[in-house]
Design a protein around this motif. Structure first.
Motif, PDB file in Angstrom:
ATOM      1  N   ASP A  15      64.715  86.010  30.469  1.00 47.30           N
ATOM      2  CA  ASP A  15      63.358  86.039  31.016  1.00 47.30           C
ATOM      3  C   ASP A  15      62.929  84.652  31.470  1.00 47.30           C
ATOM      4  N   THR A  16      63.350  83.643  30.695  1.00 45.45           N
ATOM      5  CA  THR A  16      62.915  82.261  30.914  1.00 45.45           C
ATOM      6  C   THR A  16      64.108  81.327  30.755  1.00 45.45           C
ATOM      7  N   PHE A  17      64.106  80.233  31.530  1.00 44.51           N
ATOM      8  CA  PHE A  17      65.188  79.260  31.503  1.00 44.51           C
ATOM      9  C   PHE A  17      64.611  77.860  31.286  1.00 44.51           C
ATOM     10  N   VAL A  18      65.181  77.113  30.344  1.00 40.77           N
ATOM     11  CA  VAL A  18      64.807  75.709  30.168  1.00 40.77           C
ATOM     12  C   VAL A  18      65.566  74.914  31.227  1.00 40.77           C
ATOM     13  N   THR A  19      64.839  74.411  32.220  1.00 40.43           N
ATOM     14  CA  THR A  19      65.478  73.736  33.352  1.00 40.43           C
ATOM     15  C   THR A  19      65.238  72.233  33.359  1.00 40.43           C
ATOM     16  N   PHE A  20      64.655  71.725  32.296  1.00 38.92           N
ATOM     17  CA  PHE A  20      64.640  70.285  32.047  1.00 38.92           C
ATOM     18  C   PHE A  20      64.538  70.065  30.545  1.00 38.92           C
ATOM     19  N   GLU A  21      65.413  69.214  30.017  1.00 42.06           N
ATOM     20  CA  GLU A  21      65.340  68.778  28.625  1.00 42.06           C
ATOM     21  C   GLU A  21      65.826  67.339  28.569  1.00 42.06           C
ATOM     22  N   ASN A  22      64.890  66.417  28.493  1.00 45.90           N
ATOM     23  CA  ASN A  22      65.256  65.013  28.492  1.00 45.90           C
ATOM     24  C   ASN A  22      64.011  64.184  28.213  1.00 45.90           C
ATOM     25  N   ASN A  35      68.940  78.179  27.699  1.00 44.56           N
ATOM     26  CA  ASN A  35      68.708  76.743  27.825  1.00 44.56           C
ATOM     27  C   ASN A  35      69.947  75.996  28.338  1.00 44.56           C
ATOM     28  N   PRO A  36      70.030  75.792  29.670  1.00 45.23           N
ATOM     29  CA  PRO A  36      71.035  74.882  30.191  1.00 45.23           C
ATOM     30  C   PRO A  36      70.574  73.435  30.123  1.00 45.23           C
ATOM     31  N   GLY A  37      69.261  73.216  29.946  1.00 48.73           N
ATOM     32  CA  GLY A  37      68.701  71.870  29.851  1.00 48.73           C
ATOM     33  C   GLY A  37      68.568  71.164  31.175  1.00 48.73           C
ATOM     34  N   THR A  38      68.887  71.842  32.261  1.00 51.91           N
ATOM     35  CA  THR A  38      68.834  71.279  33.608  1.00 51.91           C
ATOM     36  C   THR A  38      68.763  72.448  34.579  1.00 51.91           C
ATOM     37  N   ALA A  39      68.663  72.144  35.864  1.00 50.35           N
ATOM     38  CA  ALA A  39      68.597  73.207  36.864  1.00 50.35           C
ATOM     39  C   ALA A  39      69.795  74.139  36.729  1.00 50.35           C
ATOM     40  N   ILE A  40      69.539  75.426  36.942  1.00 46.25           N
ATOM     41  CA  ILE A  40      70.568  76.444  36.738  1.00 46.25           C
ATOM     42  C   ILE A  40      70.906  77.129  38.064  1.00 46.25           C
ATOM     43  N   ALA A  41      72.152  77.547  38.211  1.00 51.31           N
ATOM     44  CA  ALA A  41      72.553  78.277  39.418  1.00 51.31           C
ATOM     45  C   ALA A  41      71.712  79.539  39.564  1.00 51.31           C
ATOM     46  N   ASP A  42      71.285  79.823  40.785  1.00 56.87           N
ATOM     47  CA  ASP A  42      70.369  80.947  40.971  1.00 56.87           C
ATOM     48  C   ASP A  42      71.026  82.311  40.770  1.00 56.87           C
TER      49      ASP A  42
END
Length: 294
Positions: free
Chosen positions: A194-201, A176-183
């Motif tokens: 397996d999964t990334f939290v790419t929005f938390e707000n 969980n970076p909470g935003t877009a992550i470097a590819d």
């Protein structure tokens, strides 16, 4: 997404997608949308009893004993077991994850692994969770991919530990970076989760200027969907709090699907801890609506 402390703010960039009221339909072969819930409450709390009663059940539930620093004792194990017995819209069981924090790759790997062991290495020798939710994750690769490799080491540790306990279990790791992550974090052979939290707000940020324009980024392409790195449709998870009502919950879920999320959770709960009570519309209303999408 530490309990009562954090909700990552994203810097505005890119235009907002058009929002519709009807559940969008996926093209042939495309995976639909599932609900995944951080439940930052004690065992037996009304939030988790609500999750246990939801039909269909949530696909993922994150449990959080004091930000992962307290033992995952018998009461927590029983709660996890009860949640894992529930059936999701896809016919599988709810996957329960244990929460750990990493302080953006500055916490010592030994300390993080000790927290992971709280969940995986139990006195009865059995697995009571399906994997680990890794929070306060750096979104950047780091010098020489140092941050990426920090999280890769943690994922491999979870994989090896789960396999040693029960080789039949397919573990799940979420970053969980909470935003877009470097590819680089999704690079084949070096994928850190397996999964990334790419929005938390908040809902206002999600439907306003807080969406950066993609789930992943790099210095050449900028922000982009990440669909090419997501063959299973399960790589991205969006968390939206401060949702005004059920109509807006529908909008949030439709938007998540349009933006390439495989998992979503929308709630009218608010800071300082937006993950400590059920949404006013109830879990079944949300999981049922998500099941129509795709």
């Amino acid at each position: 997404m530490r309990a009562g402390v954090r909700a990552m703010t994203a810097v505005a960039a890119g235009a907002v997608l058009a929002l519709g009221a009807a559940a969008p339909q996926a093209s042939a072969g495309t995976r639909g949308l599932e609900v995944a819930v951080p439940a930052y409450v004690y065992p037996g709390d009304a939030m988790v009893t609500g999750l246990q009663a939801a039909t269909p059940a949530a696909s993922i539930v994150v449990l959080n004993p004091n930000n992962g620093d307290n033992p995952f004792d018998a009461s927590w194990q029983a709660q996890a077991d009860a949640l894992r017995a529930r059936t999701t819209a896809t016919g599988g069981h709810t996957k329960v994850l244990g929460y750990v924090h990493t302080e953006w790759a500055t916490r010592s790997p030994a300390a993080v692994k000790a927290s992971i062991d709280n969940y995986l290495k139990t006195a009865d020798g059995k697995l009571h969770v399906d994997g680990i939710f890794v929070d306060t994750v750096s979104r950047d690769c780091g010098t020489g991919n140092s941050a990426r490799d920090y999280y890769l080491d943690l994922r491999q540790y979870v994989q090896e530990t789960v396999s040693a306990i029960d080789p039949s279990v397919q573990e799940l790791v979420v970053d969980n970076p909470g935003t877009a992550i470097a590819d680089c974090f999704l690079e084949p052979g070096h994928r850190t989760a397996d999964t990334f939290v790419t929005f938390e707000n908040t809902y206002a940020q999600y439907t306003g200027g807080g969406w950066l324009g993609g789930n992943v980024f790099n210095s050449t392409a900028g922000y982009y969907s990440g669909a090419s790195l997501d063959p299973s449709g399960t790589a991205f998870w969006h968390l939206v709090h401060g949702v005004p009502g059920a109509t807006e919950m529908h909008t949030a879920l439709n938007t998540a699907f349009t933006r390439g999320a495989g998992y979503v959770y929308a709630t009218d709960d608010t800071l300082p801890n937006p993950w400590d009570k059920a949404p006013s519309w109830g879990f079944s209303a949300e999981t049922g609506y998500a099941a129509q999408i795709g």
